[in-house]
Design a protein around this motif. Structure first.
Motif, PDB file in Angstrom:
ATOM      1  N   ALA A 449      -6.171   5.300  18.396  1.00 44.60           N
ATOM      2  CA  ALA A 449      -6.881   4.067  18.045  1.00 44.60           C
ATOM      3  C   ALA A 449      -7.402   4.069  16.609  1.00 44.60           C
ATOM      4  O   ALA A 449      -7.326   3.042  15.927  1.00 44.60           O
ATOM      5  CB  ALA A 449      -8.027   3.831  19.025  1.00 44.60           C
ATOM      6  N   PRO A 450      -7.952   5.190  16.087  1.00 44.70           N
ATOM      7  CA  PRO A 450      -8.415   5.165  14.691  1.00 44.70           C
ATOM      8  C   PRO A 450      -7.310   4.867  13.688  1.00 44.70           C
ATOM      9  O   PRO A 450      -7.553   4.224  12.666  1.00 44.70           O
ATOM     10  CB  PRO A 450      -8.973   6.583  14.494  1.00 44.70           C
ATOM     11  N   PHE A 451      -6.071   5.322  13.973  1.00 49.64           N
ATOM     12  CA  PHE A 451      -4.940   5.001  13.102  1.00 49.64           C
ATOM     13  C   PHE A 451      -4.685   3.494  13.098  1.00 49.64           C
ATOM     14  O   PHE A 451      -4.518   2.864  12.052  1.00 49.64           O
ATOM     15  CB  PHE A 451      -3.675   5.710  13.570  1.00 49.64           C
ATOM     16  N   SER A 452      -4.618   2.924  14.300  1.00 54.03           N
ATOM     17  CA  SER A 452      -4.314   1.502  14.409  1.00 54.03           C
ATOM     18  C   SER A 452      -5.371   0.664  13.703  1.00 54.03           C
ATOM     19  O   SER A 452      -5.051  -0.293  12.982  1.00 54.03           O
ATOM     20  CB  SER A 452      -4.219   1.099  15.880  1.00 54.03           C
ATOM     21  N   SER A 453      -6.649   1.009  13.900  1.00 51.00           N
ATOM     22  CA  SER A 453      -7.729   0.262  13.253  1.00 51.00           C
ATOM     23  C   SER A 453      -7.623   0.374  11.732  1.00 51.00           C
ATOM     24  O   SER A 453      -7.841  -0.604  11.010  1.00 51.00           O
ATOM     25  CB  SER A 453      -9.092   0.784  13.722  1.00 51.00           C
ATOM     26  N   ALA A 454      -7.302   1.574  11.260  1.00 55.63           N
ATOM     27  CA  ALA A 454      -7.203   1.777   9.819  1.00 55.63           C
ATOM     28  C   ALA A 454      -6.035   0.990   9.224  1.00 55.63           C
ATOM     29  O   ALA A 454      -6.177   0.298   8.211  1.00 55.63           O
ATOM     30  CB  ALA A 454      -7.051   3.262   9.512  1.00 55.63           C
ATOM     31  N   LEU A 455      -4.871   1.084   9.856  1.00 50.13           N
ATOM     32  CA  LEU A 455      -3.702   0.391   9.323  1.00 50.13           C
ATOM     33  C   LEU A 455      -3.833  -1.118   9.426  1.00 50.13           C
ATOM     34  O   LEU A 455      -3.306  -1.860   8.592  1.00 50.13           O
ATOM     35  CB  LEU A 455      -2.442   0.856  10.056  1.00 50.13           C
ATOM     36  N   ALA A 456      -4.552  -1.593  10.446  1.00 50.11           N
ATOM     37  CA  ALA A 456      -4.731  -3.033  10.595  1.00 50.11           C
ATOM     38  C   ALA A 456      -5.470  -3.627   9.405  1.00 50.11           C
ATOM     39  O   ALA A 456      -5.234  -4.776   9.020  1.00 50.11           O
ATOM     40  CB  ALA A 456      -5.474  -3.341  11.886  1.00 50.11           C
ATOM     41  N   GLY A 457      -6.382  -2.848   8.802  1.00 51.01           N
ATOM     42  CA  GLY A 457      -7.143  -3.351   7.673  1.00 51.01           C
ATOM     43  C   GLY A 457      -6.794  -2.727   6.346  1.00 51.01           C
ATOM     44  O   GLY A 457      -7.404  -3.059   5.322  1.00 51.01           O
ATOM     45  N   ALA A 458      -5.827  -1.810   6.327  1.00 54.15           N
ATOM     46  CA  ALA A 458      -5.505  -1.075   5.100  1.00 54.15           C
ATOM     47  C   ALA A 458      -4.870  -1.974   4.050  1.00 54.15           C
ATOM     48  O   ALA A 458      -4.091  -2.875   4.366  1.00 54.15           O
ATOM     49  CB  ALA A 458      -4.568   0.085   5.425  1.00 54.15           C
ATOM     50  N   GLN A 459      -5.216  -1.711   2.811  1.00 58.30           N
ATOM     51  CA  GLN A 459      -4.642  -2.420   1.671  1.00 58.30           C
ATOM     52  C   GLN A 459      -4.234  -1.412   0.607  1.00 58.30           C
ATOM     53  O   GLN A 459      -4.643  -0.253   0.641  1.00 58.30           O
ATOM     54  CB  GLN A 459      -5.646  -3.425   1.097  1.00 58.30           C
ATOM     55  N   LYS A 460      -3.437  -1.877  -0.356  1.00 60.90           N
ATOM     56  CA  LYS A 460      -2.997  -1.026  -1.458  1.00 60.90           C
ATOM     57  C   LYS A 460      -3.908  -1.211  -2.668  1.00 60.90           C
ATOM     58  O   LYS A 460      -4.516  -2.266  -2.848  1.00 60.90           O
ATOM     59  CB  LYS A 460      -1.566  -1.390  -1.886  1.00 60.90           C
ATOM     60  N   ARG A 461      -3.963  -0.155  -3.494  1.00 59.10           N
ATOM     61  CA  ARG A 461      -4.569  -0.283  -4.824  1.00 59.10           C
ATOM     62  C   ARG A 461      -3.580   0.324  -5.827  1.00 59.10           C
ATOM     63  O   ARG A 461      -2.931   1.340  -5.542  1.00 59.10           O
ATOM     64  CB  ARG A 461      -5.912   0.442  -4.896  1.00 59.10           C
ATOM     65  N   PRO A 462      -3.442  -0.287  -6.990  1.00 54.22           N
ATOM     66  CA  PRO A 462      -2.497   0.233  -7.984  1.00 54.22           C
ATOM     67  C   PRO A 462      -2.893   1.631  -8.445  1.00 54.22           C
ATOM     68  O   PRO A 462      -4.070   1.936  -8.638  1.00 54.22           O
ATOM     69  CB  PRO A 462      -2.593  -0.771  -9.132  1.00 54.22           C
ATOM     70  N   LEU A 463      -1.909   2.492  -8.628  1.00 53.37           N
ATOM     71  CA  LEU A 463      -2.130   3.836  -9.148  1.00 53.37           C
ATOM     72  C   LEU A 463      -0.963   4.144 -10.084  1.00 53.37           C
ATOM     73  O   LEU A 463       0.082   4.622  -9.660  1.00 53.37           O
ATOM     74  CB  LEU A 463      -2.205   4.854  -8.008  1.00 53.37           C
ATOM     75  N   GLY A 464      -1.173   3.844 -11.371  1.00 53.33           N
ATOM     76  CA  GLY A 464      -0.065   3.936 -12.309  1.00 53.33           C
ATOM     77  C   GLY A 464       0.997   2.929 -11.948  1.00 53.33           C
ATOM     78  O   GLY A 464       0.714   1.746 -11.736  1.00 53.33           O
ATOM     79  N   ASP A 465       2.240   3.381 -11.872  1.00 49.03           N
ATOM     80  CA  ASP A 465       3.330   2.499 -11.466  1.00 49.03           C
ATOM     81  C   ASP A 465       3.527   2.501  -9.952  1.00 49.03           C
ATOM     82  O   ASP A 465       4.423   1.809  -9.442  1.00 49.03           O
ATOM     83  CB  ASP A 465       4.640   2.939 -12.137  1.00 49.03           C
ATOM     84  N   ALA A 466       2.712   3.265  -9.253  1.00 49.15           N
ATOM     85  CA  ALA A 466       2.821   3.359  -7.798  1.00 49.15           C
ATOM     86  C   ALA A 466       1.553   2.763  -7.170  1.00 49.15           C
ATOM     87  O   ALA A 466       0.847   1.963  -7.771  1.00 49.15           O
ATOM     88  CB  ALA A 466       3.018   4.815  -7.384  1.00 49.15           C
ATOM     89  N   TRP A 467       1.237   3.183  -5.945  1.00 47.29           N
ATOM     90  CA  TRP A 467       0.034   2.686  -5.283  1.00 47.29           C
ATOM     91  C   TRP A 467      -0.539   3.767  -4.386  1.00 47.29           C
ATOM     92  O   TRP A 467       0.128   4.755  -4.045  1.00 47.29           O
ATOM     93  CB  TRP A 467       0.335   1.418  -4.468  1.00 47.29           C
ATOM     94  N   ALA A 468      -1.801   3.577  -4.002  1.00 44.71           N
ATOM     95  CA  ALA A 468      -2.469   4.446  -3.037  1.00 44.71           C
ATOM     96  C   ALA A 468      -3.273   3.558  -2.099  1.00 44.71           C
ATOM     97  O   ALA A 468      -3.405   2.351  -2.317  1.00 44.71           O
ATOM     98  CB  ALA A 468      -3.374   5.448  -3.754  1.00 44.71           C
ATOM     99  N   TRP A 469      -3.783   4.166  -1.053  1.00 43.60           N
ATOM    100  CA  TRP A 469      -4.604   3.401  -0.106  1.00 43.60           C
ATOM    101  C   TRP A 469      -5.895   2.950  -0.786  1.00 43.60           C
ATOM    102  O   TRP A 469      -6.540   3.724  -1.480  1.00 43.60           O
ATOM    103  CB  TRP A 469      -4.942   4.232   1.121  1.00 43.60           C
ATOM    104  N   ALA A 470      -6.289   1.683  -0.564  1.00 37.34           N
ATOM    105  CA  ALA A 470      -7.537   1.145  -1.117  1.00 37.34           C
ATOM    106  C   ALA A 470      -8.681   1.552  -0.199  1.00 37.34           C
ATOM    107  O   ALA A 470      -8.792   1.070   0.929  1.00 37.34           O
ATOM    108  CB  ALA A 470      -7.458  -0.368  -1.233  1.00 37.34           C
ATOM    109  N   ARG A 471      -9.516   2.462  -0.681  1.00 42.34           N
ATOM    110  CA  ARG A 471     -10.592   2.992   0.159  1.00 42.34           C
ATOM    111  C   ARG A 471     -11.736   1.996   0.340  1.00 42.34           C
ATOM    112  O   ARG A 471     -12.443   2.049   1.341  1.00 42.34           O
ATOM    113  CB  ARG A 471     -11.157   4.275  -0.448  1.00 42.34           C
ATOM    114  N   ARG A 472     -11.976   1.135  -0.625  1.00 41.09           N
ATOM    115  CA  ARG A 472     -13.155   0.277  -0.598  1.00 41.09           C
ATOM    116  C   ARG A 472     -12.841  -1.116  -0.066  1.00 41.09           C
ATOM    117  O   ARG A 472     -13.208  -2.128  -0.655  1.00 41.09           O
ATOM    118  CB  ARG A 472     -13.769   0.174  -1.990  1.00 41.09           C
ATOM    119  N   THR A 473     -12.165  -1.188   1.062  1.00 43.75           N
ATOM    120  CA  THR A 473     -11.964  -2.458   1.740  1.00 43.75           C
ATOM    121  C   THR A 473     -13.163  -2.688   2.649  1.00 43.75           C
ATOM    122  O   THR A 473     -13.377  -1.919   3.587  1.00 43.75           O
ATOM    123  CB  THR A 473     -10.672  -2.436   2.580  1.00 43.75           C
TER     124      THR A 473
END
Length: 506
Positions: A449-473
């Motif tokens: 369940a914690p995975f599903s909850s996290a992915l349901a609200g997860a967003q990207k943040r730019p990291l150079g030319d790539a991206w990482a998970w946006a922690r401050r959603t």
């Protein structure tokens, strides 16, 4: 308090609610008694909210990081606010309590009410150092240095404050900007708590309340309590499956039983005669349904959920925890084909330990532990290290979990191993690899369940030319997801091993 005899009384328990299942005790009764000493007598429904909201775990941390009360107007939500603020100042030793509302005039009224309660009680008044009520500051400070601060919400309000408790009045008008300003104020607090109090949603202005409500609905529908949210909603329409899709149908607005369902203070603060007149005056405009019956309009969840990885794609990778699979995973752990990672939310409200195991030609990820606070993490890491002998532990040195690295590496009280600390480019590679593994279907999970909850609200943040998970959603805890991403990357990280290193898992 009791209602007059033969008067229709409001239902004291909420129609829609969820609360963390794990707790040891509650400070609610002490808060109720303190409020009574100050002259504030609470109704049973208000006492219920305090009892659940102030539940504590065995380690003293709050069972619920977030507490939300959604109740129609004039029912007395202000009494809950005042009792919680009194408890924070005089029982819980909270150093800073931040009370905010959409408009400063609302905060001003709240300040005047709590000021009257405190100064009207000799035992509390003698503990007050000063009261400030001017254009620059509205606050109450105790001789111990504790402060209750009143603010109006804006993009800048609350920045720089480190609040033990943030109380968000008028929560039906609460968006991402205000949450982005106020949520980080808790980042340096060991045991923070956040309260939302408001009435039914009013469309696009109710962004955060809509998120909280969707979590409560999901908990009710799944039968699994939300691990960090205590939510209380008094409203009509028991059809939760329809409400989850944004229903407009509701109980008969002319039925007094509907009035009682949505208004716990009916017969106490609100008379049935007034509601009957209110109904006749407002007619079929829909205002009566929203303001008196709690029928809200909440932003759709389709725009801000499952943005990065689709729900169907994620669910398709779930496997059951059968005996044979459990045995295979246990054997993989014994071979050292496991990496563990720790992540902490920016406000330090929760921490997660996730594992990645090389399995069936791909990677299996799982949430090993996910709890409020961070005090438990090092001890739990020691237990897992002794049990699993992982190839490495991974912690992002740029994250809130970085503060745990010295304790983890300590030879006497920690793990006695060097924690792997990925650089920014490696974090980008880890996120990209996790995403690709989902697309290529080389990743499996137990549908935690914690995975599903996290992915349901997860967003990207730019990291150079790539991206990482946006922690401050705002309102979204993605620590289990971040930890799993780092652990999966750790399976191929360059670490000192006694056996041959594993190929890069990606």
């Amino acid at each position: 308090m009791t209602a007059p005899p033969d008067v229709l009384r409001g239902v004291q328990l909420p129609r829609l609610s969820t609360a963390p299942a794990t707790f040891l005790s509650s400070s609610g009764q002490e808060a109720v008694e303190l409020a009574a000493m100050a002259g504030l007598e609470l109704f049973p429904w208000q006492q219920h909210v305090l009892d659940v909201g102030l539940r504590e775990r065995a380690d003293g941390s709050w069972a619920a990081f977030e507490v939300a009360v959604n109740v129609p107007r004039q029912n007395g939500k202000g009494g809950i606010i005042e009792a919680r603020e009194l408890a924070g100042l005089f029982l819980l030793d909270e150093q800073l309590i931040i009370h905010s509302a959409h408009e400063f005039k609302t905060s001003k009224v709240a300040f005047q009410r709590i000021e009257a309660l405190i100064l009207g009680c000799p035992d509390l008044r003698k503990r007050v150092l000063r009261v400030r009520n001017n254009t620059n500051e509205t606050s109450i400070t105790l001789v111990t240095g504790q402060v209750l601060q009143f603010l109006a919400r804006s993009g800048g309000s609350g920045r720089g404050f480190t609040g033990d408790c943030n109380i968000m009045d008028e929560a039906m008008i609460l968006g991402d900007d205000a949450m982005g300003a106020l949520m980080p104020t808790m980042s340096a607090v060991e045991n923070p708590q956040l309260y939302y109090l408001g009435s039914a949603g009013i469309g696009g202005q109710s962004v955060q309340l809509g998120r909280l409500r969707r979590r409560a609905l999901a908990a009710v529908e799944s039968g699994v309590p939300d691990p960090s949210l205590a939510y209380f909603e008094w409203s009509v329409d028991p059809h939760l499956d329809e409400c989850a899709r944004g229903c407009t149908d509701h109980d008969d607005a002319d039925d007094p039983a509907s009035w009682a369902t949505a208004n716990p203070s009916l017969g106490f603060l609100i008379s049935p005669e007034f509601v009957r007149n209110e109904r006749a005056s407002l007619g079929t405009s829909g205002i009566f349904e929203r303001e008196r019956l709690g029928v809200g309009d909440y932003p759709s969840d389709t725009a801000d959920t499952w943005q990065v990885i689709g729900e169907d794609a994620w669910r398709a990778l779930a496997v059951g925890e059968s005996d044979s699979q459990a045995g295979e995973l246990a054997a993989a752990r014994q071979r050292g084909a496991v990496a563990l990672s720790i992540d902490v939310t920016p406000e330090r409200s929760h921490a997660a330990i996730s594992a990645a195991i090389r399995w069936r030609g791909g990677v299996h990820v799982t949430v090993v532990d996910h709890r409020p606070g961070v005090a438990w993490v090092v001890q739990r890491a020691r237990e897992l290290h002794a049990k699993w002998s992982p190839r490495c532990w991974v912690v992002d040195p740029a994250s809130a979990a970085a503060s745990l690295i010295p304790a983890l590496e300590d030879e006497e009280d920690g793990l006695g191993v060097e924690v792997v600390k990925p650089k920014a480019r490696e974090m980008a590679a880890a996120c990209g690899g996790f995403y690709d593994a989902v697309v290529e279907q080389s990743l499996t999970h137990f549908d935690d369940a914690p995975f599903s909850s996290a992915l349901a609200g997860a967003q990207k943040r730019p990291l150079g030319d790539a991206w990482a998970w946006a922690r401050r959603t705002p309102g979204v805890d993605i620590s289990p997801l971040v930890a799993a991403t780092e652990a999966a990357w750790g399976l191929g990280a360059d670490v000192e091993e006694t056996s041959d290193p594993l190929d890069n898992i990606w």
